[in-house]
Every structure is written in C-alpha cells, then in structure tokens.
Design an enzyme around this catalytic site. Sequence first.
Site, PDB file in Angstrom:
ATOM      1  CB  SER A 271      -0.946   0.013   1.206  1.00 28.58           C
ATOM      2  OG  SER A 271      -0.226  -0.123   2.417  1.00 28.58           O
TER       3      SER A 271
ATOM      4  CG  ASP B  70      -3.286   5.944   6.616  1.00 28.37           C
ATOM      5  OD1 ASP B  70      -2.109   5.710   6.951  1.00 28.37           O
ATOM      6  OD2 ASP B  70      -3.824   5.371   5.650  1.00 28.37           O
TER       7      ASP B  70
ATOM      8  CG  HIS C  45      -0.342   4.158   4.277  1.00 26.87           C
ATOM      9  ND1 HIS C  45      -1.586   3.780   4.755  1.00 26.87           N
ATOM     10  CD2 HIS C  45       0.176   3.063   3.668  1.00 26.87           C
ATOM     11  CE1 HIS C  45      -1.806   2.510   4.437  1.00 26.87           C
ATOM     12  NE2 HIS C  45      -0.748   2.049   3.785  1.00 26.87           N
TER      13      HIS C  45
END
EC number: 3.1.1.-
Length: 368
Positions: A37, A329, A332
């Site tokens: 991600s 977040d 990340h």
Amino acid sequence: MSLLVFLCQIIVLSVLFFSEVCLAGKKIPANFVFGDSLVDAGNNNYLATLSKANYVPNGIDFGSPTGRFTNGRTIVDIVYQALGSDELTPPYLAPTTSGSLILNGVNYASGGSGILNSTGKLFGERINVDAQLDNFATTRQDIISWIGESEAAKLFRSAIFSVTTGSNDLINNYFTPVISTLQRKVVAPEVFVDTMISKFRLQLTRLYQLGARKIVVINIGPIGCIPFERESDPAAGNNCLAEPNEVAQMYNLKLKTLVEELNKNLQGSRFVYGDVFRIVDDIIQNYSSYGFESEKIPCCSLVGKVGGLIPCGPPSKVCMDRSKYVFWDPYHPTEAANIIIARRLLSGDTSDIYPINIRQLANLKINA
C-alpha cells in the site's frame, strides 16, 4: 493480395513504427512498480478487499481518491516525476492500462500484500509478490508482442524496477494483534525473517530472469513508530514499539546482504538497497527540523483515544495543514513525508541508498 491482408500489414507496420519512435524519443526509463500500500496506485480498487483507499478523504491533495493510501502522491510517483515523467505509472488492473501505455511501465503494487502468500489474509483479496510477478510476466509478453524480443530486452535493461514490500509480513502477519499470538510463541523472529528472505531471494531472482536489470529494493521502515503500532500498545506511551522495530532491522540487515549477494551472482544486474528505515527514523526523530509539527498523530483519523487504529475514511477528521504531519493515516506517510523520502532515494549518499542512488541507477548503461 487481399484487402484484409494488406490492412493487417499496415497495422503491424504502424505499431512497429510507433513503438520505435516511442522508444527512440524516451528520455526517461520505463517504471515497473511492485509492492504494497505504500506504492499502490489503485490496483486494490478492483479487488474484494478491506484494504482500499478509493474514497474520501484519501487523495484530498490529488484532486480525488485514486486508490493511493495517502493525501497525494506516493514515493514512486514523486521519484518518477523527478526523473522527467509527465505521467504517473498506471495500475495493472485498470482497464485503460493497455496498448502502448505499458511501454512506459506498469504499477503492480497491492495494499495488504507481502512477500509471503499468507500475509494479508485478514483483508480478503490482495496481490502478493508472487502474483505481481505473474502479472508482470503477462505484461512482458504483451510488450514483446508490441515491439519484438530485441527491443523489449532493451526496454527492460534500461527500465527502473522497484520493490517495496515486507512491512505487511510483519504488521499484518507476524505481529497481527491477537491472531498471531500463538505464531509468535512457536516461531522465533529469526526463523520468520529467514523465511521472508528465502522467499524474497526467489522472487527477486525471478524478476531478473524476466528481464529486469536495474532493481531498487526498499527495506522495511520503522514500523514500531507508525500510529497504529503506538496506539495498539498503550504501555508504549510516547515511545515507538521496540520489538517490531528490532525485527524490522533484523530483516533489513539480511536484506542488504541479499542485495549484495544478488549483485555478485546475477550477471549484468544492479540491485540497489533503499534504507527507508534510516530515512523515516531520521524524519521522526528530527521532525521539527523538517518543518513538521506532528510525528505521532495521523493527519486523517477518528476523534478519540483509538483514532490511530482506524483507517482513514469518510467519518475521519482531516488536519488543516497536511504538510505539517509525518503520517497521513495510521500506517502511511503524507505526501510531504514522501517527498523527503523520495528525494533522499533519488540523490542520497550510500547511507540512504546503496551502492548508488536512483538518479545514478537511471543513468547507468547495462548491456547484458
């Protein structure tokens, strides 16, 4: 000669001519991205998975949510633009990623994925590294169909391949809260790390066998310092969690040795080791000198004590100035942090990226 045969010949010649012009005019290398991600450009938008970012407020500084797990650009976006690209590398699963577009590179990364195929099961669908390599093998054949074996080999020799993976193998496998408690009792960290390295050796070797020569391998960052880990262990207080960071560094040490091994054993290859652990740790420890005001609290989170445990989504509150936060977040970095990381990978010295940086790698001529 029938009209149909004539038209087919015209089409084939046009494709070959277009491909040669495209390659001849290329000022920057093609960009092939593998990972999780941290570099997913939207592949998970097309999967049945809990690991998605194609909703607000993700992408708030991008114009709209794209599936990137941040407010703006990822590290690979920034790097590729810095090398001269006007476009961002498209996700493999997007229906529009086809035709001549793939000659500039493809992004195969998938949120929740890892080196090990068991990693990320709790999210549902994800494309782990083995499957990402399968997808690249398909792209490779498509490129060969477009421009032929010889030109394809040239394209792959000059292309930049980056692999950003391993974090989920720890966060969402070995250290998964509650679920992995038994695993940690019976599998020592050293054994788990060795399993990761053994698997990754095979994967990087396969990437080389598929034609990759310039390969950037990113290590695991200081995962014990991400908001999710801090919030999951209240006893840590304001400190990073020691054990996840220690295991990450155990892996990183062996990964650097693996990179040196592959450079020695795989003819014509240039593997580069990106020390994101060192870079991000430096940002966190010296956040104010980089212009940040918060290195612990995510910009996008739910209000409350456990806000750092919940993924960024529509109910979340977003900070006023994203440039002042290290983390977007619970997992990340913000684009602001990504810019710093990307610049150091692009132009840093051997303490940041070894044995050469990405700009040097991009300019390197490889004939084998």
